[in-house]
Design a protein around this motif. Structure first.
Motif, PDB file in Angstrom:
ATOM      1  N   ASN A  11      16.266 -41.897  12.881  1.00 36.22           N
ATOM      2  CA  ASN A  11      16.435 -41.262  11.576  1.00 36.22           C
ATOM      3  C   ASN A  11      15.095 -40.896  10.950  1.00 36.22           C
ATOM      4  OD1 ASN A  11      19.262 -41.131  11.188  1.00 36.22           O
ATOM      5  ND2 ASN A  11      19.307 -43.327  10.857  1.00 36.22           N
ATOM      6  N   GLU A  20      15.247 -42.938   2.995  1.00 30.78           N
ATOM      7  CA  GLU A  20      16.494 -42.306   3.428  1.00 30.78           C
ATOM      8  C   GLU A  20      16.858 -42.738   4.849  1.00 30.78           C
ATOM      9  OE1 GLU A  20      18.516 -37.888   3.708  1.00 30.78           O
ATOM     10  OE2 GLU A  20      16.643 -38.134   2.628  1.00 30.78           O
ATOM     11  N   ARG A  24      20.356 -44.718   5.929  1.00 26.16           N
ATOM     12  CA  ARG A  24      21.224 -44.204   6.990  1.00 26.16           C
ATOM     13  C   ARG A  24      21.320 -45.165   8.170  1.00 26.16           C
ATOM     14  NH1 ARG A  24      20.715 -37.715   7.675  1.00 26.16           N
ATOM     15  NH2 ARG A  24      21.038 -37.176   5.488  1.00 26.16           N
ATOM     16  N   SER A  25      20.362 -46.071   8.273  1.00 29.10           N
ATOM     17  CA  SER A  25      20.357 -47.039   9.374  1.00 29.10           C
ATOM     18  C   SER A  25      21.020 -48.354   8.998  1.00 29.10           C
ATOM     19  CB  SER A  25      18.921 -47.299   9.832  1.00 29.10           C
ATOM     20  OG  SER A  25      18.314 -46.092  10.208  1.00 29.10           O
ATOM     21  N   THR A  28      20.773 -51.440   3.321  1.00 29.88           N
ATOM     22  CA  THR A  28      21.226 -51.056   1.983  1.00 29.88           C
ATOM     23  C   THR A  28      20.591 -51.883   0.865  1.00 29.88           C
ATOM     24  OG1 THR A  28      23.137 -52.487   2.257  1.00 29.88           O
ATOM     25  CG2 THR A  28      23.427 -50.160   2.795  1.00 29.88           C
TER      26      THR A  28
END
Length: 77
Positions: A11, A20, A24-25, A28
């Motif tokens: 990513n 970002e 996406r990985s 969180t």
């Protein structure tokens, strides 16, 4: 290297944005901090470099096409 770390490398090589790429990985909880920690590791940097090398030809072709559209003849669009 875990699957999530490899996904981060992929990513990051594509997005060039640590926060970002971390989101996406699956990082969180505080993705910005996670990306800083990941990017400071040598094996992560090496993996990103390897993945980025695979993306380079495709990005060059796309950039060339965008330049042709942006600066070419109106008939080309």
């Amino acid at each position: 290297m875990s699957k999530r770390e490899k996904l981060f490398c992929l990513n990051y090589a594509y997005l060039r944005n640590g926060s970002e790429a971390a989101v996406r990985s699956g990082y969180t909880l505080n993705p910005k901090s996670a990306s800083v920690k990941l990017l400071s590791r040598k094996e992560i940097a090496e993996e990103i470099a390897a993945v980025s090398a695979a993306f380079s030809p495709n990005r060059t072709e796309a950039a060339t096409g965008y330049k042709r559209l942006a600066f070419g003849s109106v008939a080309d669009a």
